[in-house]
Scaffold this motif. Structure first.
Motif, mmCIF file in Angstrom:
data_model
loop_
_atom_site.group_PDB
_atom_site.id
_atom_site.type_symbol
_atom_site.label_atom_id
_atom_site.label_comp_id
_atom_site.label_asym_id
_atom_site.label_seq_id
_atom_site.Cartn_x
_atom_site.Cartn_y
_atom_site.Cartn_z
ATOM 1 N N ASN A 205 0.641 -1.156 -0.032
ATOM 2 C CA ASN A 205 -0.168 -0.011 -0.082
ATOM 3 C C ASN A 205 0.928 1.347 0.007
ATOM 4 O O ASN A 205 1.774 1.507 0.858
ATOM 5 C CB ASN A 205 -0.877 0.064 1.114
ATOM 6 N N ALA B 122 0.024 5.472 -0.300
ATOM 7 C CA ALA B 122 -0.702 6.541 -0.514
ATOM 8 C C ALA B 122 -0.156 7.826 -0.090
ATOM 9 O O ALA B 122 0.875 8.131 0.462
ATOM 10 C CB ALA B 122 -1.969 6.351 0.265
ATOM 11 N N LEU C 154 -6.870 12.406 1.429
ATOM 12 C CA LEU C 154 -6.112 11.381 0.571
ATOM 13 C C LEU C 154 -6.242 11.436 -0.757
ATOM 14 O O LEU C 154 -7.291 11.436 -1.406
ATOM 15 C CB LEU C 154 -6.771 10.092 1.020
ATOM 16 N N GLY D 57 -3.773 6.893 -4.257
ATOM 17 C CA GLY D 57 -3.594 5.554 -3.719
ATOM 18 C C GLY D 57 -3.153 4.672 -4.770
ATOM 19 O O GLY D 57 -3.590 4.736 -5.921
ATOM 20 N N SER E 265 -4.476 1.764 -8.871
ATOM 21 C CA SER E 265 -4.227 3.242 -8.618
ATOM 22 C C SER E 265 -5.327 4.169 -8.897
ATOM 23 O O SER E 265 -5.850 3.885 -9.693
ATOM 24 C CB SER E 265 -2.918 3.461 -9.256
ATOM 25 N N ALA F 147 -4.595 3.728 1.080
ATOM 26 C CA ALA F 147 -4.504 3.663 -0.367
ATOM 27 C C ALA F 147 -5.884 3.175 -1.009
ATOM 28 O O ALA F 147 -6.482 3.638 -1.895
ATOM 29 C CB ALA F 147 -3.423 2.680 -0.833
ATOM 30 N N SER F 148 -6.367 2.261 -0.313
ATOM 31 C CA SER F 148 -7.691 1.732 -1.001
ATOM 32 C C SER F 148 -8.939 2.685 -0.901
ATOM 33 O O SER F 148 -9.746 2.611 -1.719
ATOM 34 C CB SER F 148 -8.092 0.315 -0.206
ATOM 35 N N VAL G 256 -8.813 5.818 -1.660
ATOM 36 C CA VAL G 256 -8.755 6.606 -2.585
ATOM 37 C C VAL G 256 -9.308 5.896 -3.837
ATOM 38 O O VAL G 256 -10.370 6.552 -4.328
ATOM 39 C CB VAL G 256 -7.339 7.227 -3.106
#
Length: 272
Positions: free
Chosen positions: A114, A116, A123, A126, A138, A221-222, A224
């Motif tokens: 991950n 981010a 955020l 990601g 992404s 990250a997820s 986003v």
């Protein structure tokens, strides 16, 4: 007080390129140590009870840090394995260099990377890499989601709640009532000991929902990517998850809309 830093001060396209390169570099370092030969076993150390770190985690962490440094990426670094404080109050890289150390160390493919970037309290970027599946997801906030550079157009998988499975990777004995309540609604509860792996599949329409403890380097990250696809990311009360908030919520819920509604009904049935 919320930061007034604007993403317009940054070249998000360039920083996305940096994030992808960092995830790719970490992936290469991890694959080099995945299922190692008998005479070159992983080095396992424990940060706390049940909290293992291997030489592969550290190698992936170094690989990401090196890319950020070589590319001159601005921002502090908050990683699962290290912290780099540049005194930058505008932006922070949120890194989990090996999300799923336990399955990785036993040879299971349920792990990922991950990367981010938060700017102010938002955020913005990601990247989730699933190296064993050769997939890199992404997104830049407001600019669609991609997998391996191709626009991602996934959707909620079919099936009524009773006939589907969700990922439950929240920790702690205190969460047993939630697990029991969800099992009354959903046919199966999966546990991957990773956030990147189940979320990478959820975001591609292969899993209906997932429940975690909170919004952190494992899940940032997820978030986003999820928002670009219409996947709901909330607490147990249905409130949108916000980075850098002081929420006292117990759970972080990712789910496609129809599944999200069923998840909320189940979690709201729990005693307060």
């Amino acid at each position: 007080m919320a930061s007034r830093t604007s993403s317009e001060e940054f070249d998000l396209g360039e920083l996305l390129s940096v994030a992808i390169e960092a995830a790719e570099s970490a992936s290469a370092a991890l694959l080099a140590r995945f299922r190692p030969p008998v005479d070159q076993p992983l080095e396992l150390n424990y940060k706390g009870p049940g909290d293992v770190v291997t030489d592969a985690d550290l190698a992936a962490d170094r690989a990401i840090a090196q890319v950020l440094e070589l590319r001159g990426a601005p921002g502090n670094v908050l990683s699962e394995e290290s912290i780099i404080d540049k005194g930058d109050t505008r932006s922070t890289w949120l890194i989990d260099p090996l999300c799923g150390t336990l399955p990785f160390s036993s040879g299971l493919p349920h792990w990922g990377v991950n990367v981010a970037l938060s700017i102010g309290d938002e955020l913005e970027i990601g990247v989730v890499a699933l190296p064993t599946g050769k997939e890199i997801l992404s997104a830049v906030r407001g600019q669609s989601a991609y997998v391996n550079g191709v626009r991602l157009e996934s959707q909620e998988p079919p099936g009524a709640p009773r006939n589907i499975a969700i990922s439950f990777d929240a920790d702690g004995r205190s969460l047993t009532p939630a697990k029991r309540a969800l099992s009354e609604v959903f046919e199966r509860l999966y546990g991957f000991a990773s956030a990147a792996y189940p979320l990478g599949h959820l975001l591609q329409g292969r899993l209906h929902g997932a429940v975690f403890n909170d919004l952190n380097v494992h899940t940032a990250a997820s978030v986003v990517i999820a928002r670009e696809l219409g996947v709901r990311v909330t607490d147990e009360n249905g409130n949108d998850a916000v980075w850098a908030s002081d929420s006292d919520s117990k759970y972080l819920v990712f789910a496609w809309p129809r599944t999200h509604e069923a998840l909320m009904d189940a979690l709201r049935s729990l005693p307060t």
